[in-house]
Design an enzyme around this catalytic site. Structure first.
Site, PDB file in Angstrom:
ATOM      1  N   MET A  13      15.554  31.215  65.710  1.00 42.25           N
ATOM      2  CA  MET A  13      16.216  29.819  64.780  1.00 42.25           C
ATOM      3  C   MET A  13      16.089  28.701  65.872  1.00 42.25           C
ATOM      4  SD  MET A  13      19.303  31.904  62.771  1.00 42.25           S
ATOM      5  CE  MET A  13      19.662  30.386  61.666  1.00 42.25           C
ATOM      6  N   HIS A  14      16.632  27.520  65.339  1.00 42.45           N
ATOM      7  CA  HIS A  14      16.981  26.579  66.003  1.00 42.45           C
ATOM      8  C   HIS A  14      15.823  25.580  66.767  1.00 42.45           C
ATOM      9  CE1 HIS A  14      20.970  28.261  65.306  1.00 42.45           C
ATOM     10  NE2 HIS A  14      20.624  29.085  66.244  1.00 42.45           N
TER      11      HIS A  14
ATOM     12  N   ASP B 156      16.073  35.051  61.989  1.00 41.87           N
ATOM     13  CA  ASP B 156      16.071  36.327  62.250  1.00 41.87           C
ATOM     14  C   ASP B 156      17.283  37.276  62.044  1.00 41.87           C
ATOM     15  OD1 ASP B 156      17.908  35.021  64.155  1.00 41.87           O
ATOM     16  OD2 ASP B 156      16.360  35.515  65.853  1.00 41.87           O
TER      17      ASP B 156
END
Length: 488
Positions: free
Chosen positions: A82-83, A239
């Site tokens: 992520m991110h 995830d």
């Protein structure tokens, strides 16, 4: 021809792809490794081209090893780290290396976002953290303005891979929640949050639920992999949300404790329940009308691996030594903040500490302290989740650390909860992504697909140690503010 499904997890250390049958059996799996670049202390970057090369390599391997089953693929799901900020120009060219989830450079920009958008916590359900995507874009604006001016789209890692698989720029709700641009309650992009970084909806991909169709696999890729086609590509999930689909944690109160490189205490919710004061992550789940919360520990097994490297002994050897001498809480206490911490401190600059060392402190006792420190960090997460009004009814253990009976006993005792251990199997992001791919391709109800695995054993709290661990936990909690005060 029997239908099959692919799940691909675009991780930090590698891409993992699995081929799954209609019954949920894993037919085959393949991985391709990735490297992380650290051009400066606290920075963490990857070249998006490497994600694509690794994805092709992993699925190429599946196609070579399981040609007949690959021909029947009708659904593909994506999971991903992520991110990560993947910046594309007007011709879809990558403008710079992607800035990853564990990059801490944008801590000043977090305060800037919250000053410009005072409602940011209410809208996003999360504190602005350096790991999130939005502060990274503001850092680029402040430090690389020539690149910022060229930004046409910002994609997360798996959305970039989806673009190359399908030609579509689409992101699922769970991954989008980690950008700090999503109104998590409304499951839509927030114009005030986007404006805080100078962006608009035009810079964002379209949104889709994780179990919904979100593009079709390109014809040339179907031909490359021997797939008859067509293949529906699901929205997928970040995830942890994808892993929750893999382990079956999709109903309110169901969750998992992940003892991996980082640690996660995850629980599914029927509504949006933020607790920004406790640095709880409150995100959309990968399934419609479902949310989830997480307490995130940045160094779980990473703490044990650090000690193993320091002592020159293997982590398994250290764990066995700790278990052999264990009688209860030790004198030594470890704060596992080797990479800073998210929940509950939101402090990228926090650092780990050993306290209570003496002449009898040996490798086994220090290992026990490391394991207890991680258990206390999970207890911190449980505490702030309760502060948000969340009840955890069921926990399943996942991750490499769950192979340690002692570690599970410590965590179960500190959480005062049974922890279920599944039979050996892969319940990670790639498996959850394949399940989402099945839902997207067939229209199946996710509740029928995302079931829980068979349970091998249940680790119960040690009633005789609950009081002793409560006392030790209070000492642990007192150390962080005291040590931080000395570092100012």
């Amino acid at each position: 021809m029997t239908a099959t499904f692919i799940g691909a997890d675009i991780g930090t250390s590698g891409v993992k792809a699995i081929l799954m049958s209609e019954t949920g059996a894993i037919i085959g799996e393949a991985t391709a490794s990735l490297e992380v670049s650290r051009p400066h202390p606290g920075w963490s970057e990857q070249d998006p081209a490497d994600w694509w090369a690794a994805t092709l390599k992993a699925i190429d391997e599946l196609a070579k090893a399981h040609a007949s089953e690959m021909a029947g693929v009708i659904g593909l799901g994506l999971s991903g780290q992520m991110h990560g900020a993947t910046l594309l120009g007007k011709d879809h060219e990558v403008l710079r290396p992607a800035i990853l989830w564990n990059d801490g450079r944008a801590f000043k920009e977090c305060a800037e976002i919250e000053a410009v958008c005072p409602d940011s916590r209410a809208l996003a359900g999360n504190i602005a953290m350096p790991g999130f995507t939005a502060p990274k874009i503001l850092w680029v604006k402040n430090n690389e303005p020539e690149i910022y001016e060229k930004i046409a789209k910002v994609l997360l890692p798996k959305a970039y891979v989806r673009f190359l698989l399908t030609g579509e720029m689409i992101e699922d709700m769970s991954d989008a929640s980690g950008t700090l641009w999503l109104d998590v309650a409304k499951r839509d992009w927030s114009e005030p949050l986007l404006a805080a970084t100078g962006l608009t909806r035009d810079h964002m991909p379209a949104l889709a639920e994780g179990s919904a169709p979100a593009g079709q696999l390109k014809k040339e890729l179907c031909e490359r992999w021997g797939i008859s086609g067509p293949v529906s590509v699901a929205g997928g999930g970040g995830d942890n949300a994808a892993s929750a689909c893999g382990i079956g944690a999709i109903r309110p109160g169901e969750g998992f404790v992940s003892i991996g490189t980082s640690g996660v205490l995850f629980v599914s919710n029927d509504k949006f329940r933020p607790n920004t004061e406790g640095a709880v992550h409150a995100f959309c789940h990968a399934l419609p009308d479902t949310w989830h919360q997480m307490g995130v520990i940045l160094s779980a097994t990473d703490s044990l691996n650090w000690l193993a490297k320091l002592t020159g002994r293997g982590a398994t050897d250290l764990s066995a030594a700790a278990e052999a001498q264990f009688t209860g809480p030790g004198e030594e206490i470890f704060l596992p903040y080797l990479s800073g911490e998210r929940t509950p401190h939101n402090n990228a600059n926090a650092r780990g500490s050993f306290v209570g060392l003496s002449h009898v402190s040996d490798a086994a006792r220090m290992t026990q302290a490391v394991m207890e420190g991680v258990a206390f960090a999970f207890r911190d997460s449980q505490r702030v989740l309760k502060d948000a009004g969340t009840q955890i009814d069921r926990l399943i253990a996942v991750g490499g650390g769950s192979n340690s009976a002692l570690w599970l006993k410590m965590i179960a005792t500190n959480l005062d909860m049974d922890i279920e251990v599944p039979h050996d199997g892969d319940f990670g992001g790639a498996f959850g992504a394949a399940r989402l791919g099945q839902c997207a391709a067939t229209g199946a109800d996710p509740k029928d697909i995302c079931t829980t695995p068979q349970i091998k054993s249940v680790v119960a709290p040690d009633a005789g140690l609950i009081s002793a661990y409560s006392d030790q936990y209070q000492r642990y909690r007192a150390l962080y503010p005291a040590i931080e005060e000395t570092r100012k």
